[in-house]
Motif scaffolding. Structure first.
Motif, short mmCIF file in Angstrom:
data_model
loop_
_atom_site.label_atom_id
_atom_site.label_comp_id
_atom_site.label_asym_id
_atom_site.label_seq_id
_atom_site.Cartn_x
_atom_site.Cartn_y
_atom_site.Cartn_z
N TYR A 131 0.87 -1.24 0.12
CA TYR A 131 0.12 0.03 0.01
C TYR A 131 0.80 1.29 -0.06
CZ TYR A 131 -3.97 2.92 1.18
OH TYR A 131 -5.02 3.82 1.32
N SER A 147 -4.22 -0.94 4.27
CA SER A 147 -5.34 -0.08 3.75
C SER A 147 -6.46 -0.09 4.64
CB SER A 147 -5.49 -0.37 2.31
OG SER A 147 -6.40 -1.79 2.07
N SER A 173 -12.89 -1.51 1.71
CA SER A 173 -12.44 -1.46 0.15
C SER A 173 -13.35 -0.82 -0.60
CB SER A 173 -12.03 -2.82 -0.30
OG SER A 173 -13.39 -3.89 -0.10
#
Length: 399
Positions: A186, A224, A261
């Motif tokens: 990430y 993330s 997400s």
């Protein structure tokens, strides 16, 4: 503009100085209206000159971005909104710098398209120190090139005020090697204010009973997940608990990863797609509890897999809801070739029915053992048949 133009006011008349290259405008006290028209004339003249200069600069920049950086006409025009230059000296130096440090031409194009202002960066004071810092932390050149081309905003971040403090913050939880792994997974990780985002989220998880080891594992492998604003992150934590996930178990963090997400609107849209194949909201949530990451599958992929398994193979839609991991499998490398092969076995009378778990949730070796080698007399022919299905399914299209 008017302050600049009206620099001198004289008794009886007003003199306006625009620049040494422009005429001095005189306005009679008997005709003050002439001041307005005179100023407008000078202003218009200056504006036209500025527009002409800006237009030439933009034209040069666009041409450079296309010819030297490999950008399309559309991308070059977009990039020229953020960066313009009269000469190519600095831009040439920047491009040479990237080439000398292992960036390929496609990677340079990608980087400049994402962050065109990098072309006016100072190589020695802005770019080089950042590359040296990352290399001092053990990041290999190929990894560093990938990280920077994927997230060139790092090149615009302050080394002293952003990058180093972020790295130091992460070192409270991860080793340098694992920090590098997390950044590779990430690249935006070092662009956040971790004191304002990461630390409050970690404290919230600890307060809710999430083991520290699970948090550290997630920060390393799925970073993330934790990079959401504290308010949004709290909503996710509460939502996961409401759906029955237990904070002390590893699956809780997997659920947070899946939820992080996508936006709420995307989440709702996906559940509407699930309903098209007969899943109730309860059954969709049950599928999510079994295997949270299946919701990351695109709508097109979901529809294609369900179309093949339900409409062509004849499996019940709810059977797949109970085995949602199948939706993550490759359509052309596993689902279609195995499905078509199984249909041939049915047509030959070698099997009477197909078990979905045995068909798709077994390794390649076990699948061949169960569906090929067990039929000793036809094994050679069946293996060739299975290989044909693998080859044909590469261009499989769902009708």
């Amino acid at each position: 503009m008017f302050y600049f133009l009206c620099k001198r006011i004289l008794h009886g008349r007003l003199a306006v100085t625009a620049s040494q290259s422009h005429k001095v405008l005189c306005v009679s006290k008997n005709d003050p209206s002439s001041l307005s028209s005179s100023l407008l004339g000078v202003s218009a003249s200056l504006t036209l000159r500025c527009i002409s200069s800006s237009s030439k600069k933009q034209s040069f920049t666009v041409s450079y971005l296309k010819k030297k950086c490999g950008l399309s006409s559309e991308s070059a025009l977009t990039a020229a909104k953020y960066v313009q230059f009269k000469t190519s000296d600095r831009a040439d130096t920047v491009i040479a710098f990237f080439k000398n440090h292992g960036f390929s031409e496609p990677q340079i194009t990608r980087l400049i398209k994402r962050r065109p202002v990098v072309l006016v960066s100072d190589v020695e004071t802005t770019l080089l120190p950042k590359l040296e810092f990352f290399r001092s932390k053990g990041i290999s050149s190929p990894d560093l090139v990938k990280i920077l081309s994927d997230n060139p905003t790092i090149l615009g971040s302050s080394l002293e005020k952003q990058i180093i403090p972020s790295f130091n913050c992460l070192s409270n939880f991860l080793s340098e090697e694992k920090i590098i792994d997390a950044v590779k997974r990430y690249p935006r990780l070092l662009s956040y204010d971790l004191n304002a985002v990461l630390l409050p989220n970690i404290n919230l998880l600890l307060d809710n009973g999430v083991p520290e080891c699970n948090i550290v594992t997630t920060l390393h492998s799925l970073p993330s997940t934790l990079m959401r604003g504290p308010i949004q992150f709290k909503d996710m934590v509460d939502g996961a608990k409401d759906m029955g996930f237990i904070p002390s178990r590893p699956m809780f963090m997997v659920a947070l990863f899946a939820m992080s997400s996508m936006s709420k609107s995307t989440w709702k849209k996906k559940f509407e797609v699930f309903k098209k194949f007969g899943w109730s909201e309860k059954e969709a949530f049950e599928a999510f509890r079994r295997y949270p990451t299946f919701v990351r599958v695109s709508e097109d992929k979901f529809m294609a897999v369900m179309d093949f398994l339900v409409n062509k193979m004849g499996f019940q839609s709810l059977l797949i809801a109970k085995r949602p991991r199948i939706l993550m499998m490759s359509l052309d490398k596993k689902i279609v070739p195995r499905g078509l092969y199984a249909q041939d076995l049915l047509s030959k009378g070698l099997i009477r029915h197909v078990n979905l778990q045995a068909l798709l949730e077994t390794s390649d070796d076990l699948f061949v053992e169960k569906f090929v080698n067990r039929f000793k007399a036809e094994a050679s022919e069946l293996l060739k048949l299975y290989q044909e299905k693998l080859n044909h399914s590469k261009n499989w299209k769902i009708g």
